[in-house]
Write a protein that holds these residues in place. Structure first.
Motif, PDB file in Angstrom:
ATOM      1  N   LEU A 199       0.966  -1.175   0.060  1.00  0.00           N
ATOM      2  CA  LEU A 199      -0.122   0.089   0.100  1.00  0.00           C
ATOM      3  C   LEU A 199       1.251   1.457   0.185  1.00  0.00           C
ATOM      4  N   ARG A 200       0.987   2.234  -0.703  1.00  0.00           N
ATOM      5  CA  ARG A 200       1.395   3.242  -1.388  1.00  0.00           C
ATOM      6  C   ARG A 200       0.372   4.530  -0.891  1.00  0.00           C
ATOM      7  N   LYS A 201       1.079   5.447   0.011  1.00  0.00           N
ATOM      8  CA  LYS A 201       0.124   6.177   0.481  1.00  0.00           C
ATOM      9  C   LYS A 201       0.743   7.572  -0.352  1.00  0.00           C
ATOM     10  N   VAL A 202      -0.819   7.940  -1.460  1.00  0.00           N
ATOM     11  CA  VAL A 202      -0.587   9.418  -2.560  1.00  0.00           C
ATOM     12  C   VAL A 202      -0.696  10.352  -1.419  1.00  0.00           C
ATOM     13  N   PRO A 203      -0.066  11.096  -1.994  1.00  0.00           N
ATOM     14  CA  PRO A 203      -0.109  12.758  -1.660  1.00  0.00           C
ATOM     15  C   PRO A 203      -1.847  13.283  -1.737  1.00  0.00           C
ATOM     16  N   THR A 204      -2.367  13.949  -0.854  1.00  0.00           N
ATOM     17  CA  THR A 204      -3.759  14.430  -1.198  1.00  0.00           C
ATOM     18  C   THR A 204      -3.913  15.656  -1.132  1.00  0.00           C
TER      19      THR A 204
END
Ligand SMILES: Cc1ncc(COP(=O)(O)O)c(C=O)c1O
Length: 456
Positions: A199-204
């Motif tokens: 799981l890669r957190k994509v910028p918000t």
């Protein structure tokens, strides 16, 4: 037959009546039952050897356990995202146990067709077209497990391998991209052998929990992936732009899984439906029913447009179970085989209150959340951490909101019992969440909740 079983069989109508009386008493007291009852150290009884019959079980339950059960089905339980049980859904739930159907296969009963009818109604309510098939699962987490398992199979299709046959190792590293994924996504990835670290957190977006679609596009340059879009984050009920994300499919190859566990219910309200515009462009969709549909635990639904891949993953073939036909039995579509007819409680509630009745619940909850939000922001003791976008108020102490101080507030509220809220951390700040999703909650409850918060 064991004598106690025989005695209970003979007395069944009376026993059911006694059970109904107990249940009615509980339901009558629910509006004033303590929202939370912090449990004392448990004291477990020894295994009953000969058994004392249902009447004794009722007495023992009423004496030893029921008083310690929370008013979580009641109007001021605002922890997590918790629904109650509408009267009709409760009736449906009782009959589920009474008829004890197993909708895993459709050879011996119309029960599976009742589930198909219910799933069809739900698809229509959430704006999902005929290309979607659906099935009942225990809740959002299992809906995500199912949806991501189908997504995993889709990735295999891209590489010319079958994960269902050859295992997840055949796939190599997988990338799962999301802005503010719910914790159940990581759990599902662990269970599916993809691994939590996939799981890669994509910028918000700045000051938001909604994903930055341009940043997501950059991540997708690296090749096929699974995208988890969030339609209602648990802290601030923020929504990814589903249409913009789906539009990226013109340029990139990805499986679009949408976690609309409770946010999907925005579709029922014309004022809020735009938040979930594009839900019908997903490949798999998560909708929880024990949250905002207000049916008893446990109940959720999984929708997908790739039933062929779903069947590859979950098919459960055996000679004694017969051929898998055009209209596969539910045992071939989700992790479970035998299970209860969860659809019946939802079916009852939809027949009893219709789409309009459920729209009213959603709109009232949003109104009540806004009203609590307005009171808190007008009070010197509190500070909202995000606008009230739908049904959750995310707030903290105006002064010095340390973890210790916030936990102490949660503890005092739980001990008082008027209201139950759950703690969180938002943007690094220890905070509280008040989630409105119970059909019983009224404006008067909001008054009581606010008064309890002010006194805490
Ligand atoms: C957005 C979201 N997804 C998934 C879940 C998990 O739901 P469940 O506990 O019903 O599996 C929740 C629970 O609050 C949620 O809010």
């Amino acid at each position: 037959m064991h004598p106690q079983l025989a005695a209970d069989l003979a007395a069944l109508p009376d026993l059911l009546d006694a059970t109904r009386k107990l249940a009615s008493g509980v339901l009558e007291g629910l509006p004033d039952r303590a929202a939370a009852i912090p449990p004392p150290e448990p004291s477990f009884a020894p295994l009953p050897i000969s058994g004392g019959g249902t009447r004794l079980a009722l007495e023992e339950f009423a004496r030893r356990w029921e008083p310690g059960f929370a008013g979580s089905a009641g109007p001021r339980y605002l922890g997590f995202v918790t629904g109650g049980a509408t009267p009709a859904s409760l009736a449906g739930d009782w009959l589920t146990g009474t008829l004890d159907q197993n909708p895993a296969n459709g050879v011996d009963s119309t029960a599976s067709d009742l589930e198909r009818e219910t799933v069809g109604w739900l698809a229509e309510m959430f704006g999902l077209g005929g290309e979607f098939s659906g099935a009942f699962v225990t809740g959002a987490t299992m809906s995500t497990v199912t949806g991501l398992a189908i997504g995993r199979e889709w990735l295999g299709e891209r590489l010319g391998v079958s994960v269902a046959d050859d295992g997840v190792a055949a796939l190599g590293p997988v990338r799962v991209l999301s802005g503010s994924a719910h914790s159940s996504i990581s759990k599902a990835l662990s269970l599916l052998g993809i691994g939590r670290s996939a799981l890669r957190k994509v910028p918000t977006l700045p000051g938001r929990e909604a994903v930055d679609v341009a940043a997501l596009a950059e991540e997708l340059e690296a090749g096929p992936a699974i995208v988890v879009a969030n339609a209602g984050t648990v802290n601030t009920v923020d929504f990814d732009d589903l249409r913009a994300i789906a539009a990226l499919k013109e340029r990139y190859d990805f499986w679009l899984h949408v976690d609309a566990a409770f946010g999907g219910f925005a579709a029922l309200s014309p004022e809020h439906a735009a938040l979930v515009a594009g839900l019908d462009l997903a490949d798999s969709v998560v909708i929880d029913l024990h949250k905002w549909l207000n049916v008893p635990y446990d109940s959720g639904v999984q929708f997908t447009r790739r039933r062929d891949l779903q069947l590859s993953v979950f098919r459960n073939s055996a000679a004694y179970l017969g051929e898998i036909g055009e209209n596969p039995d539910f045992m071939h579509l989700t992790p479970e085989n035998s299970r209860r007819l969860r659809a019946l409680a939802a079916w009852f509630s939809l027949v009893a209150y219709g789409r309009d009745g459920h729209q009213e619940i959603v709109e009232r909850c949003v109104e009540l959340a806004r009203s609590l939000g307005a009171r808190l922001s007008a009070s010197p003791g509190w500070r909202l951490l995000a606008p009230v976008r739908l049904n959750v108020v995310c707030f903290t102490l105006a002064e010095d909101p340390t973890q210790e101080r916030v936990d102490a507030v949660v503890r005092r509220l739980a001990e008082d019992g008027t209201v139950f809220v759950t703690p969180t951390v938002y943007d690094g700040i220890p905070a509280l969440r008040a989630a409105f999703s119970n059909w019983r909650t009224t404006a008067e409850d909001v008054e009581r909740v606010f008064a309890a918060l002010e006194e805490s």
